[in-house]
Design a protein around this motif. Structure first.
Motif, PDB file in Angstrom:
ATOM      1  N   LEU A  63       0.826  -1.206   0.000  1.00  0.00           N
ATOM      2  CA  LEU A  63       0.000   0.000   0.000  1.00  0.00           C
ATOM      3  C   LEU A  63       0.863   1.260   0.000  1.00  0.00           C
ATOM      4  O   LEU A  63       0.604   2.203  -0.763  1.00  0.00           O
ATOM      5  CB  LEU A  63      -0.927   0.003   1.215  1.00  0.00           C
ATOM      6  N   PHE A  64       1.896   1.298   0.825  1.00  0.00           N
ATOM      7  CA  PHE A  64       2.765   2.472   0.859  1.00  0.00           C
ATOM      8  C   PHE A  64       3.551   2.614  -0.450  1.00  0.00           C
ATOM      9  O   PHE A  64       3.794   3.722  -0.908  1.00  0.00           O
ATOM     10  CB  PHE A  64       3.708   2.427   2.056  1.00  0.00           C
ATOM     11  N   ALA A  65       3.937   1.507  -1.060  1.00  0.00           N
ATOM     12  CA  ALA A  65       4.636   1.577  -2.342  1.00  0.00           C
ATOM     13  C   ALA A  65       3.725   2.135  -3.429  1.00  0.00           C
ATOM     14  O   ALA A  65       4.141   2.994  -4.223  1.00  0.00           O
ATOM     15  CB  ALA A  65       5.155   0.197  -2.729  1.00  0.00           C
ATOM     16  N   VAL A  66       2.481   1.684  -3.468  1.00  0.00           N
ATOM     17  CA  VAL A  66       1.528   2.188  -4.462  1.00  0.00           C
ATOM     18  C   VAL A  66       1.215   3.654  -4.210  1.00  0.00           C
ATOM     19  O   VAL A  66       1.128   4.455  -5.153  1.00  0.00           O
ATOM     20  CB  VAL A  66       0.246   1.326  -4.458  1.00  0.00           C
ATOM     21  N   MET A  67       1.058   4.032  -2.953  1.00  0.00           N
ATOM     22  CA  MET A  67       0.810   5.442  -2.642  1.00  0.00           C
ATOM     23  C   MET A  67       2.001   6.301  -3.045  1.00  0.00           C
ATOM     24  O   MET A  67       1.823   7.402  -3.586  1.00  0.00           O
ATOM     25  CB  MET A  67       0.523   5.620  -1.140  1.00  0.00           C
ATOM     26  N   GLY A  68       3.207   5.810  -2.797  1.00  0.00           N
ATOM     27  CA  GLY A  68       4.396   6.553  -3.205  1.00  0.00           C
ATOM     28  C   GLY A  68       4.467   6.733  -4.707  1.00  0.00           C
ATOM     29  O   GLY A  68       4.800   7.812  -5.210  1.00  0.00           O
ATOM     30  N   TYR A  69       4.142   5.681  -5.462  1.00  0.00           N
ATOM     31  CA  TYR A  69       4.145   5.775  -6.926  1.00  0.00           C
ATOM     32  C   TYR A  69       3.074   6.749  -7.409  1.00  0.00           C
ATOM     33  O   TYR A  69       3.338   7.567  -8.296  1.00  0.00           O
ATOM     34  CB  TYR A  69       3.919   4.403  -7.556  1.00  0.00           C
ATOM     35  N   ALA A  70       1.888   6.697  -6.826  1.00  0.00           N
ATOM     36  CA  ALA A  70       0.810   7.600  -7.236  1.00  0.00           C
ATOM     37  C   ALA A  70       1.168   9.048  -6.933  1.00  0.00           C
ATOM     38  O   ALA A  70       0.958   9.942  -7.757  1.00  0.00           O
ATOM     39  CB  ALA A  70      -0.489   7.208  -6.536  1.00  0.00           C
ATOM     40  N   ILE A  71       1.730   9.286  -5.759  1.00  0.00           N
ATOM     41  CA  ILE A  71       2.129  10.644  -5.391  1.00  0.00           C
ATOM     42  C   ILE A  71       3.243  11.135  -6.307  1.00  0.00           C
ATOM     43  O   ILE A  71       3.232  12.284  -6.761  1.00  0.00           O
ATOM     44  CB  ILE A  71       2.538  10.692  -3.905  1.00  0.00           C
ATOM     45  N   HIS A  72       4.197  10.273  -6.593  1.00  0.00           N
ATOM     46  CA  HIS A  72       5.288  10.646  -7.498  1.00  0.00           C
ATOM     47  C   HIS A  72       4.748  11.029  -8.875  1.00  0.00           C
ATOM     48  O   HIS A  72       5.174  12.030  -9.458  1.00  0.00           O
ATOM     49  CB  HIS A  72       6.276   9.487  -7.625  1.00  0.00           C
ATOM     50  N   ASP A  73       3.789  10.264  -9.368  1.00  0.00           N
ATOM     51  CA  ASP A  73       3.204  10.540 -10.675  1.00  0.00           C
ATOM     52  C   ASP A  73       2.462  11.877 -10.688  1.00  0.00           C
ATOM     53  O   ASP A  73       2.618  12.675 -11.619  1.00  0.00           O
ATOM     54  CB  ASP A  73       2.258   9.408 -11.059  1.00  0.00           C
ATOM     55  N   VAL A  74       1.686  12.153  -9.646  1.00  0.00           N
ATOM     56  CA  VAL A  74       0.945  13.421  -9.571  1.00  0.00           C
ATOM     57  C   VAL A  74       1.896  14.599  -9.462  1.00  0.00           C
ATOM     58  O   VAL A  74       1.714  15.632 -10.131  1.00  0.00           O
ATOM     59  CB  VAL A  74      -0.048  13.390  -8.386  1.00  0.00           C
ATOM     60  N   LEU A  75       2.929  14.465  -8.645  1.00  0.00           N
ATOM     61  CA  LEU A  75       3.882  15.564  -8.486  1.00  0.00           C
ATOM     62  C   LEU A  75       4.647  15.824  -9.778  1.00  0.00           C
ATOM     63  O   LEU A  75       4.933  16.973 -10.115  1.00  0.00           O
ATOM     64  CB  LEU A  75       4.860  15.250  -7.347  1.00  0.00           C
ATOM     65  N   LYS A  76       4.968  14.784 -10.501  1.00  0.00           N
ATOM     66  CA  LYS A  76       5.709  14.932 -11.751  1.00  0.00           C
ATOM     67  C   LYS A  76       4.849  15.589 -12.835  1.00  0.00           C
ATOM     68  O   LYS A  76       5.311  16.471 -13.561  1.00  0.00           O
ATOM     69  CB  LYS A  76       6.190  13.559 -12.220  1.00  0.00           C
ATOM     70  N   LYS A  77       3.593  15.188 -12.939  1.00  0.00           N
ATOM     71  CA  LYS A  77       2.705  15.748 -13.958  1.00  0.00           C
ATOM     72  C   LYS A  77       2.375  17.214 -13.686  1.00  0.00           C
ATOM     73  O   LYS A  77       2.165  17.987 -14.612  1.00  0.00           O
ATOM     74  CB  LYS A  77       1.413  14.940 -14.043  1.00  0.00           C
ATOM     75  N   ASN A  78       2.315  17.610 -12.428  1.00  0.00           N
ATOM     76  CA  ASN A  78       1.944  18.984 -12.087  1.00  0.00           C
ATOM     77  C   ASN A  78       3.152  19.890 -11.893  1.00  0.00           C
ATOM     78  O   ASN A  78       2.989  21.035 -11.493  1.00  0.00           O
ATOM     79  CB  ASN A  78       1.072  18.997 -10.831  1.00  0.00           C
ATOM     80  N   ASP A  79       4.346  19.389 -12.145  1.00  0.00           N
ATOM     81  CA  ASP A  79       5.581  20.176 -12.073  1.00  0.00           C
ATOM     82  C   ASP A  79       5.719  20.907 -10.731  1.00  0.00           C
ATOM     83  O   ASP A  79       5.889  22.126 -10.669  1.00  0.00           O
ATOM     84  CB  ASP A  79       5.624  21.169 -13.240  1.00  0.00           C
ATOM     85  N   VAL A  80       5.648  20.148  -9.667  1.00  0.00           N
ATOM     86  CA  VAL A  80       5.746  20.685  -8.311  1.00  0.00           C
ATOM     87  C   VAL A  80       7.212  20.988  -8.002  1.00  0.00           C
ATOM     88  O   VAL A  80       8.095  20.213  -8.356  1.00  0.00           O
ATOM     89  CB  VAL A  80       5.169  19.670  -7.296  1.00  0.00           C
ATOM     90  N   PRO A  81       7.496  22.126  -7.335  1.00  0.00           N
ATOM     91  CA  PRO A  81       8.882  22.449  -6.982  1.00  0.00           C
ATOM     92  C   PRO A  81       9.493  21.417  -6.038  1.00  0.00           C
ATOM     93  O   PRO A  81       8.784  20.656  -5.372  1.00  0.00           O
ATOM     94  CB  PRO A  81       8.775  23.806  -6.281  1.00  0.00           C
ATOM     95  N   MET A  82      10.802  21.414  -5.965  1.00  0.00           N
ATOM     96  CA  MET A  82      11.533  20.419  -5.175  1.00  0.00           C
ATOM     97  C   MET A  82      11.177  20.493  -3.688  1.00  0.00           C
ATOM     98  O   MET A  82      11.088  19.460  -3.021  1.00  0.00           O
ATOM     99  CB  MET A  82      13.039  20.612  -5.356  1.00  0.00           C
ATOM    100  N   VAL A  83      10.944  21.691  -3.161  1.00  0.00           N
ATOM    101  CA  VAL A  83      10.604  21.831  -1.737  1.00  0.00           C
ATOM    102  C   VAL A  83       9.260  21.162  -1.449  1.00  0.00           C
ATOM    103  O   VAL A  83       9.103  20.447  -0.457  1.00  0.00           O
ATOM    104  CB  VAL A  83      10.569  23.326  -1.325  1.00  0.00           C
ATOM    105  N   GLY A  84       8.301  21.356  -2.333  1.00  0.00           N
ATOM    106  CA  GLY A  84       6.993  20.721  -2.161  1.00  0.00           C
ATOM    107  C   GLY A  84       7.092  19.213  -2.230  1.00  0.00           C
ATOM    108  O   GLY A  84       6.436  18.501  -1.457  1.00  0.00           O
ATOM    109  N   ARG A  85       7.901  18.708  -3.162  1.00  0.00           N
ATOM    110  CA  ARG A  85       8.092  17.262  -3.272  1.00  0.00           C
ATOM    111  C   ARG A  85       8.725  16.704  -2.001  1.00  0.00           C
ATOM    112  O   ARG A  85       8.331  15.645  -1.517  1.00  0.00           O
ATOM    113  CB  ARG A  85       8.990  16.930  -4.455  1.00  0.00           C
ATOM    114  N   ALA A  86       9.708  17.424  -1.463  1.00  0.00           N
ATOM    115  CA  ALA A  86      10.383  16.970  -0.249  1.00  0.00           C
ATOM    116  C   ALA A  86       9.403  16.888   0.917  1.00  0.00           C
ATOM    117  O   ALA A  86       9.432  15.919   1.689  1.00  0.00           O
ATOM    118  CB  ALA A  86      11.547  17.892   0.091  1.00  0.00           C
ATOM    119  N   VAL A  87       8.523  17.874   1.036  1.00  0.00           N
ATOM    120  CA  VAL A  87       7.545  17.878   2.124  1.00  0.00           C
ATOM    121  C   VAL A  87       6.585  16.697   1.973  1.00  0.00           C
ATOM    122  O   VAL A  87       6.288  15.987   2.937  1.00  0.00           O
ATOM    123  CB  VAL A  87       6.779  19.219   2.169  1.00  0.00           C
TER     124      VAL A  87
END
Length: 72
Positions: free
Chosen positions: A21-45
Motif C-alpha cells: 500500500l505504501f509503495a503504491v501510494m508513493g508511486y501515485a504521489i510521485h506521478d501526480v507531483l511529476k505531472k503537475n511540475d511541483v517544486p523540489m521543496v513541495g516534493r520533499a515535504v
C-alpha cells in the motif's frame, strides 16, 4: 496445522499488505507531483509526510515485538 499459525500468518500478510500500500501510494504521489511540475521543496515535504506515516507503522510493529517478547 494451519490453525496453529493463524495469527502469525495474519500478521505477516498484514505487514506485506501495508508495504504494498505504501509503495503504491508513493508511486501515485510521485506521478501526480511529476505531472503537475511541483517544486523540489513541495516534493520533499510530501515525501517526508509519506515517510513519517510509514515510519509510524514500523515503530508500532517494533513496539509490539518488544512488548510481546517481554510478556506485557
Amino acid at each position: 496445522m494451519f490453525s496453529d499459525y493463524y495469527e502469525q500468518i495474519e500478521a505477516i500478510v498484514l505487514n506485506l499488505t501495508l508495504l504494498v500500500l505504501f509503495a503504491v501510494m508513493g508511486y501515485a504521489i510521485h506521478d501526480v507531483l511529476k505531472k503537475n511540475d511541483v517544486p523540489m521543496v513541495g516534493r520533499a515535504v510530501v515525501y517526508l509526510v509519506l515517510f513519517l506515516g510509514a515510519a509510524g507503522f514500523l515503530a508500532k510493529g517494533l513496539i509490539q515485538i518488544f512488548y510481546e517478547s517481554s510478556g506485557v
